[in-house]
Design a protein around this motif. Structure first.
Motif, PDB file in Angstrom:
ATOM      1  N   UNK A 216       0.823  -1.214   0.000  1.00  0.00           N
ATOM      2  CA  UNK A 216       0.000   0.000   0.000  1.00  0.00           C
ATOM      3  C   UNK A 216       0.852   1.256   0.000  1.00  0.00           C
ATOM      4  N   UNK A 217       2.051   1.164   0.603  1.00  0.00           N
ATOM      5  CA  UNK A 217       2.923   2.330   0.673  1.00  0.00           C
ATOM      6  C   UNK A 217       3.463   2.762  -0.675  1.00  0.00           C
ATOM      7  N   UNK A 221      -1.673   7.672  -6.540  1.00  0.00           N
ATOM      8  CA  UNK A 221      -3.083   8.026  -6.686  1.00  0.00           C
ATOM      9  C   UNK A 221      -3.270   9.509  -6.845  1.00  0.00           C
ATOM     10  N   UNK A 222      -4.492   9.952  -6.603  1.00  0.00           N
ATOM     11  CA  UNK A 222      -4.871  11.336  -6.877  1.00  0.00           C
ATOM     12  C   UNK A 222      -4.338  12.323  -5.849  1.00  0.00           C
ATOM     13  N   UNK A 223      -3.914  11.832  -4.681  1.00  0.00           N
ATOM     14  CA  UNK A 223      -3.454  12.728  -3.627  1.00  0.00           C
ATOM     15  C   UNK A 223      -2.200  13.470  -4.066  1.00  0.00           C
ATOM     16  N   UNK A 224      -2.128  14.745  -3.732  1.00  0.00           N
ATOM     17  CA  UNK A 224      -0.959  15.563  -4.073  1.00  0.00           C
ATOM     18  C   UNK A 224       0.164  15.250  -3.091  1.00  0.00           C
ATOM     19  N   UNK A 225       0.740  14.066  -3.243  1.00  0.00           N
ATOM     20  CA  UNK A 225       1.730  13.554  -2.307  1.00  0.00           C
ATOM     21  C   UNK A 225       2.472  12.410  -2.984  1.00  0.00           C
ATOM     22  N   UNK A 226       3.712  12.129  -2.572  1.00  0.00           N
ATOM     23  CA  UNK A 226       4.423  10.977  -3.131  1.00  0.00           C
ATOM     24  C   UNK A 226       3.745   9.654  -2.803  1.00  0.00           C
ATOM     25  N   UNK A 234     -13.623   3.866  -3.996  1.00  0.00           N
ATOM     26  CA  UNK A 234     -13.227   4.669  -5.145  1.00  0.00           C
ATOM     27  C   UNK A 234     -13.625   6.125  -4.966  1.00  0.00           C
ATOM     28  N   UNK A 235     -14.652   6.389  -4.159  1.00  0.00           N
ATOM     29  CA  UNK A 235     -15.095   7.767  -3.928  1.00  0.00           C
ATOM     30  C   UNK A 235     -14.124   8.528  -3.033  1.00  0.00           C
TER      31      UNK A 235
END
Length: 302
Positions: A216-217, A221-226, A234-235
């Motif tokens: 998981x690490x 994805x969509x997050x503004x993060x590495x 999905x929501x």
């Protein structure tokens, strides 16, 4: 009675006065005669109260805090002297005009936050004003922290430290990421965590407890993060998911702590057992980089 129920983290009058004065100096430099603050963290910063309100800061007059609800709490929380009850935002222009004689020639408002519909409504209320983006003024006031603010941030950091100590003592294989996140959140709340983060951008979501075990690490994805995590749905595809943390899994925990209106954000790597040698080397390299940057980071260094 209300004073007995209130939290004790009231912003000192001297601190509010300093913030207002700094804002007025920046207004004078940019030709803004008045600023209309509608975003809760913004008017809290300049007034000391986060009740349902609007704050108007004039270059020439004392600030006006217009409170829709709840007036007794706003009066108890804010050191401002001009606190006015209103039933609707539509009353505000009339009060300003009666109090100051006219509207400001140039009115500042946070263009980065106010919806178009609301802005057009405010334009119709303050007829004849020229409007200007006040976002740079607001964020520049908040960019340099006072000694009072640094003291608060140190207290928030202590909360974060206690939570990470709790994680180190309670992390064990065989638990779902979401279950671990629940335990961490529950403990963090007992230590003073506000329970959520505040984000300035309307497309950003503030989430405090990112738990990512093993594979998981590495989930983008969509997050503004590495790092992003899988999330549960999905929501809301961020943070902890349903994956079981296994023995010897590296577990990345990104914890945002908020208390007293201030954030401390830390990411730390844990392991439920023994860290894999390659992951251990990567983690050590990250720490070496951090401490080298910390050593080099001094005033005057470009």
């Amino acid at each position: 009675m209300i004073d007995k129920l209130l939290p004790l983290d009231l912003t000192p009058e001297a601190e509010i006065s300093r913030r207002i004065q700094t804002l007025k100096e920046k207004m004078a430099q940019t030709g803004v005669d008045g600023v209309f603050l509608t975003h809760r963290p913004d008017y809290y910063y300049f007034s000391g109260s986060a009740q349902d309100a609007w704050l108007y800061v004039s270059l020439e007059y004392e600030p006006l805090l217009f409170v829709k609800r709840y007036l007794p709490r706003a009066v108890a929380e804010s050191p401002l002297t001009q606190i006015v009850p209103v039933h609707s935002v539509t009353e505000i222009p009339h009060i300003i005009k009666d109090s100051h004689g006219s509207f400001p020639k140039t009115m500042g408002i946070a263009f980065d936050l106010v919806p178009v519909r609301d802005f057009q409504f405010y334009q119709s209320l303050f007829y004849g004003c020229a409007w200007q983006d006040a976002t740079p003024l607001i964020v520049s006031c908040r960019a340099i922290k006072s000694e009072y603010e640094l003291g608060i941030m140190q207290e928030v950091a202590k909360i974060s430290s206690r939570v990470f100590d709790f994680i180190a003592q309670n992390l064990e294989p065989g638990i779902r990421e979401t279950d671990l996140a629940g335990r961490i959140e529950s403990f963090a709340r007992t230590q003073g965590h506000s329970g959520r983060l505040q984000m300035r951008h309307y497309r950003s979501i503030g989430f405090s407890f990112h738990i990512m075990g093993g594979e998981s690490g590495g989930q983008s994805g969509a997050l503004d993060s590495p790092v992003c995590g899988t999330g549960m749905y999905t929501a809301y595809p961020f943070g902890a998911g349903t994956r079981i943390i296994e023995k010897n899994d590296p577990v990345l925990i990104d914890l945002g702590t908020m208390a007293f209106g201030y954030h401390i954000d830390e990411s730390r790597m844990f392991v439920a057992g023994k860290m894999d040698s390659q992951a251990d080397a990567a983690s050590q390299a990250a720490m070496d980089i951090l401490y080298q940057v910390k050593t080099a980071m001094k005033p005057g260094v470009p």
